[in-house]
Design a protein around this motif. Structure first.
Motif, short mmCIF file in Angstrom:
data_model
loop_
_atom_site.label_atom_id
_atom_site.label_comp_id
_atom_site.label_asym_id
_atom_site.label_seq_id
_atom_site.Cartn_x
_atom_site.Cartn_y
_atom_site.Cartn_z
N GLU A 94 0.83 -1.19 0.00
CA GLU A 94 0.00 0.00 0.00
C GLU A 94 0.87 1.25 0.00
O GLU A 94 2.07 1.20 0.29
N ASN A 106 -1.81 8.90 0.49
CA ASN A 106 -2.23 9.76 1.59
C ASN A 106 -2.37 11.21 1.15
O ASN A 106 -3.25 11.93 1.64
N LYS A 127 -5.77 11.38 -0.39
CA LYS A 127 -6.81 11.41 0.63
C LYS A 127 -6.97 12.81 1.23
O LYS A 127 -8.07 13.24 1.54
N ALA A 145 -6.06 1.49 -0.49
CA ALA A 145 -6.50 2.88 -0.51
C ALA A 145 -7.60 3.09 -1.56
O ALA A 145 -8.52 3.89 -1.35
#
Length: 494
Positions: free
Chosen positions: A39, A401, A404, A431
């Motif tokens: 990930e 991230n 996100k 994700a």
């Protein structure tokens, strides 16, 4: 003679508040393609940067052909036979293809660059790789896909024994991916070792021989690719089973929120007419160059159309800037998060709250940092954003991230229409599942969603309707029941 072209043993790397790598190991054989899976935030890119000399590991040992090495910079790694194709393009746009490939090591004659030799070497290299570019093409004028091929040629030009490829197909069409795989097979036959990083499962099972899996900065396991199934690989990557990758809710679809009539921009797109309703996910499919992103940029006020009409809730609006678009209830997650989405030197909290700043500001001009921090922390928990603190500089986060954080930015703005341009590009499967869940939740709350994607499984798994484009025009709009890969590809090729 050692059985490995490259070995990394017990590598650890620390950053403030983060242990990016924790005693990881990797062994890559000559004449093989070794996939590195995990990930976003698993430590893959950090390890590669240690191998190529961008970072120095805090612990551990690196060996090349059995010899221990300690690189001070990338040039040392290149001279030792390790080259890398980075996910983020690293080219000089105002220089030619030849100048970019041989930058810093140009052939010289009488103290000057020997342009004849430079062009001849470049033609030979491009011909060998079957790349249809000219040595004197200006890189800045090339498409992203063509620039990616220049990066590949540049890496191969070092005649390295180990070639690292980090998401090399993210901007390539299916034809170009096949071309890249032909290059990889040729390198493998020459005895080169390829480290291949990709979130696209089909590619892993098509081109790689071995797989190593990382999770949360630690090594999880390694095996021959043939030993894995798609599900077992996903489970090892995320530490849990993903039983439903596309969690589509049965959402009640309401009235039309956004209406587009005969939108055009000369030479880019023409006669674009469609609508999207509350609670609907409208997928937008098409091949590279179809004009999908360009239409979305005009809707959001990033570029100006030459004609046509945009209506919000049935009322004609003039959107002349992103600020106006936001004011009218539109939000846009751009395709290139680093170029046009993120403020790389600002913190996670600043990036997340910047669009919603007026909501945190009083009439006297003071900002309520307490409410801002509370809202941002809620989004960090909700979206499972991996960051040590809200004050972490966003450029230190993994790509997934970062994505996100951008989604959280628009969640805070509470838009009527959310435009997502390649929302899961360069993001791992775990994700992706989280982002799909968020998209479904937003649609269930009545947000109208336009999702541009080059991944057909994503389009088919998430869309209520699919709009297909080719050559700057809409070639068809399909209901969910009639949309399949064949029908979409047929319309995308018209």
């Amino acid at each position: 003679m050692t059985a490995y072209a490259l070995e990394a043993e017990g590598i650890s790397k620390f950053f403030p508040g983060v242990k990016a790598l924790n005693n990881v190991s990797l062994r890559v054989r000559p004449g093989s393609v070794h996939a590195l899976m995990g990930e976003n935030g698993a430590g893959k890119s950090t390890l590669m940067k240690c191998l190529i000399g961008i970072y120095r590991p805090d612990e551990g040992l690196i060996r090349v052909r059995g010899e221990a090495v300690a690189f001070q910079d990338t040039l040392g790694a290149l001279r030792a036979g390790i080259s890398m194709i980075h996910q983020e393009l690293n080219l000089v746009p105002h220089m030619t293809v030849a100048e970019n490939i041989w930058l810093g090591r140009e052939p010289m004659k009488y103290g000057f660059v020997d342009h004849g030799s430079l062009h001849r070497q470049t033609r030979e290299l491009l011909s060998k790789l079957n790349i249809l570019l000219a040595p004197d093409d200006l890189v800045g004028d090339l498409s992203i896909a063509s620039q990616q091929m220049v990066e590949i040629a540049k890496a191969v030009s070092w005649n390295a024994d180990v070639v690292i490829m980090d998401e090399p197909t993210s901007a390539l069409t299916e034809t170009e991916v096949s071309h890249l795989f032909a290059i990889i097979r040729d390198l493998r036959e020459q005895g080169k070792a390829i480290i291949y990083i990709s979130h696209k499962m089909d590619e892993i099972f098509t081109i790689t021989d071995e797989v190593s899996v990382f999770r949360d900065g630690a090594w999880v396991g390694s095996s021959a690719t043939a030993d894995y199934t798609r599900q077992s690989l996903i489970t090892q990557m995320v530490g849990r089973e993903l039983t439903q990758l596309f969690p589509k809710f049965n959402t009640a679809i309401g009235e039309e929120v956004l209406t587009v009539r005969h939108l055009q921009r000369k030479g880019v797109f023409d006669d674009i007419s469609f609508g999207v309703r509350r609670g609907e996910i409208l997928g937008v499919a098409g091949l590279v160059g179809a004009g999908r992103s360009e239409v979305m940029e005009s809707l959001f006020g990033m570029t100006s159309p030459d004609g046509g009409e945009i209506l919000i809730d049935g009322v004609p609006v003039k959107i002349d800037s992103p600020a106006t678009a936001i004011e009218k209830g539109l939000a846009f997650l751009t395709e290139d998060r680093k170029k046009s989405g993120l403020f790389l030197v600002l913190s996670v909290m600043e990036n997340m709250s910047i669009v919603n700043m007026p909501e945190y500001s009083s009439r006297a001009g003071f900002v309520s940092h307490i409410q801002m921090a509370k809202d941002c922390m809620e989004q960090i928990r909700r979206l499972n954003i991996k960051t040590p603190t809200m004050d972490q500089i966003i450029n230190n986060l993994s790509g997934g991230n970062q994505q996100k954080v951008l989604i959280a930015r628009w969640l805070l703005a509470q838009p009527k229409v959310l435009i997502l341009d390649e929302p899961t590009r360069g993001i791992d499967v775990g994700a992706k599942a989280e982002i799909y869940r968020l998209i479904s939740e937003l649609a269930n709350r009545g947000v109208a969603i336009i999702m541009v994607s080059s991944e057909l499984p994503e389009i088919l798994g998430m869309s209520d309707r699919v709009m297909v484009m080719h050559g700057g025009r809409i070639t068809g709009i399909l209901n969910k029941e009639e949309a399949d890969q064949e029908s979409i590809l047929s319309l995308a090729s018209e």
